[in-house]
Design a protein around this motif. Sequence first.
Motif, PDB file in Angstrom:
ATOM      1  N   GLY A 196       0.795  -1.065   0.030  1.00  0.00           N
ATOM      2  CA  GLY A 196      -0.051   0.069   0.108  1.00  0.00           C
ATOM      3  C   GLY A 196       0.824   1.281   0.071  1.00  0.00           C
ATOM      4  N   ALA A 197       2.144   1.080   0.421  1.00  0.00           N
ATOM      5  CA  ALA A 197       2.752   2.453   0.217  1.00  0.00           C
ATOM      6  C   ALA A 197       3.392   2.809  -1.165  1.00  0.00           C
ATOM      7  N   GLU A 198       4.143   3.925  -1.105  1.00  0.00           N
ATOM      8  CA  GLU A 198       4.391   4.417  -2.503  1.00  0.00           C
ATOM      9  C   GLU A 198       5.336   3.308  -3.200  1.00  0.00           C
ATOM     10  N   PHE A 199       6.172   2.855  -2.839  1.00  0.00           N
ATOM     11  CA  PHE A 199       7.016   1.821  -3.626  1.00  0.00           C
ATOM     12  C   PHE A 199       5.988   0.824  -3.931  1.00  0.00           C
ATOM     13  N   HIS A 204       3.416  -1.901  -8.858  1.00  0.00           N
ATOM     14  CA  HIS A 204       2.184  -2.122  -9.664  1.00  0.00           C
ATOM     15  C   HIS A 204       2.125  -1.524 -10.940  1.00  0.00           C
ATOM     16  N   ARG A 205       2.016  -0.223 -10.756  1.00  0.00           N
ATOM     17  CA  ARG A 205       1.680   0.678 -12.012  1.00  0.00           C
ATOM     18  C   ARG A 205       2.837   0.016 -13.128  1.00  0.00           C
ATOM     19  N   PHE A 215      11.973   7.411  -8.625  1.00  0.00           N
ATOM     20  CA  PHE A 215      11.362   8.225  -7.600  1.00  0.00           C
ATOM     21  C   PHE A 215      12.249   8.038  -6.302  1.00  0.00           C
ATOM     22  N   GLN A 216      12.070   9.362  -5.421  1.00  0.00           N
ATOM     23  CA  GLN A 216      12.873   9.041  -4.378  1.00  0.00           C
ATOM     24  C   GLN A 216      11.982   8.943  -2.994  1.00  0.00           C
TER      25      GLN A 216
END
Length: 772
Positions: A196-199, A204-205, A215-216
């Motif tokens: 569920g986090a950004e990573f 998945h995207r 990204f950072q």
Amino acid sequence: MEKPGETAGTVLVAVPGGKGLMSTLAKHGFRVQACKNLAELIKRFDRSTDAIVLRQTTLVPSKTHLLAKALATQPPWSDVPVIFLAKAGSEGKKASQRALQILGDPNMLVLPSPLRIVALVTALRAAARTRRHQRAVRDLFEQREAALASISDAFSVLDRDWRYIYVNNRVLELTGKRKEELIGHVIWEIFPEAVGAEFYQRCHRAMETQQPDHFQVFYKPWGRWIDTRIYPTSDGLAIYRADISEMMEQQKRLRESEQRLHVAEERIRLALEAADVGIFDYYPAVGVIRWSDRCNELFGLPAGAKPDYATYLNAIHPDDRHIIHETIREVLSPGSSGHYEIQYRALGVANSQERWLEEKGRVLLDDAGRPARFLGTILEITERKLAEDALKKAKQDAEDANRAKDQFLAMLSHELRTPLTPVLMTIASLQRNYDIPDSARRDLEVLRRNVELEALLIDDLLDLTRIAHGKLELRNDAIDVHASLSYALGVSAADLNEKQINIQQDLAAKEHHCWADAARLQQVFWNIIKNAVKFTPARGQLRISTRNDAEHYIIIDFTDTGIGINPELQPRIFDAFEQGGSEVTNRYGGLGLGLAISKRVIDLHGGKISVQSEGRGTGATFTIKLKAMETSLLEGPAYPLDHDGSARDSAEILLVEDHEDTARALRRMLENAGYQVGYASTLASARDLAAKRRFRLVISDLGLPDGSGLDLMGELGASGQLRGIALSGFGSDNDIAAAKAAGFAEHFTKPVDWERLRHTIHRLLDGRPPQL
């Protein structure tokens, strides 16, 4: 080839009553191990096995699946041949078919009765050659694996089920996990806090869209800033994660420094508005200074103090007092405006506190031209100076990091190039063997092209780095563009013929010479032709034409019938790593550097390169425009194509190379070509050989354990009779210039192409000039 110290493989033979067969095979030089039954054979089977020989009676149907299971445990690079000695007639044929069904159609050869020893020996020799080739592939895989493991940042690969299939050591360090805890396991089960986090969302995207991502993010469980790059493939995701905590901290400090600088500037503005600036008047004739209490504060004096010039001068840092003396002399010199602005350090009289001060003033002269009065302002600039020092340090740190990166790329290039040379040489040697089957020859050609492609990718990366730093230098001369185009087509002939590309040429330019770097222009033409071949279907067409315009430019058009380029992509087609999206990348591969390098090379020549396409499926036209010489009466330099002359028979060549595999492969190729080769692995042994024999040519690696090949060439070439060829994993302009200065006639960057080396040896032995 075997690794150093690795013996030739063994042949496992399970043939009851086959003592005579064993003795015959041993006489033919095979290492044979007799096995009483299938169980013993399976037990002895390992990576050292070159082949398995089974008699039909040994392969018991109820035990056959055990052999199939053992063969299935081989690593991806290994495929051990199985030679099945079948009975004559239909019984042998049925047994062979049954064995093929159970063993899953492995690398299996059936020899029917009566057994011909010649056929068996021939098959075993072919198996031995195949196993040597497989072990060479294994070595290359292991070298690549070692290179990936040596990457300082975390690199991992996930399959489409989110399971780890590769991790390097840095991943293990960051996660605190063992390799067995990661490989084969789902990432989200190992790190449930990431769900569920950004990573998680970006992975998945990327998997769904097949678009790379960058990204950072600050990852709390690791307490680190992580720079993440996600590259989707048809099989999953490749993830590159770099620890940028130190860089982020530097950026934070830089922002803080910038903020302090801003605050300092704001304070200056407020000081001016509130008259918080020291004001002074100095009368040199009487040595009297009158200044405000702010000046007293800046120099560590009590409020109301009335200092003299000596007090002022003593309060200035000893290392900065020369600034005061030099400024006074300058403003009093003829022609001076009398205005000055200086900065210096002051030490508080009471507390020795150091401050940076900025003094602005002017001198007023009396009627006689003597200094009557100095007046001006003094402002504290300590915080500004600290901020400037911090910015300078940050800039220096960034430049040091950039130099370290360039050094790493150069060293990585050397380490990657060196092992490619013996692979290429071994492939070339095997291709000259007429006994190998056509299937193996095609496999060798695939290996050769892929190794050469890897070398070209290394060259492209280094060229892009040189261009980015402005270090790419041109060696211009009068170049015949038509001859250069013909040479580029000759170099690409094999690829053009393989896809049956129809070449049409319309070289109509009357002025077809220009002032250019022949090698770099050749690189541009080859890149464009290579792209045309890559993106044009089989039996397509490539048309190359030249013309002149009224301004004496030569215009070269390359028009293909390939897949074309979408209009929105065309403005970015010359950007580094631009390949037109993941669909093109997945289908055609490559790094997307060739056109970027080509544009920068053409820019350095003062020319232009452009592309025009109506869109997908309509082909593309690349156009290069270069300033032409206003006459083409020149013949232009001749390009060194294949040389038909023969080498000097039995010429003695001194080979100096400390990399064992490269030396063994190169020595074999030279001796097969008819040369007498003296081999040395060190500078000292090369000197000894040179003192005892009369060599006509030296081929030397530049990096030797006890010195440099540059020193060797300087010593041996002093007489002017001995020509030299330098070998090196480093290929910068400085490296080539150093080789030339030492006396080498040619410089080869590893991996070495045998055909080019062979033609160069012929040319040098024939006494023709060097091509450096």
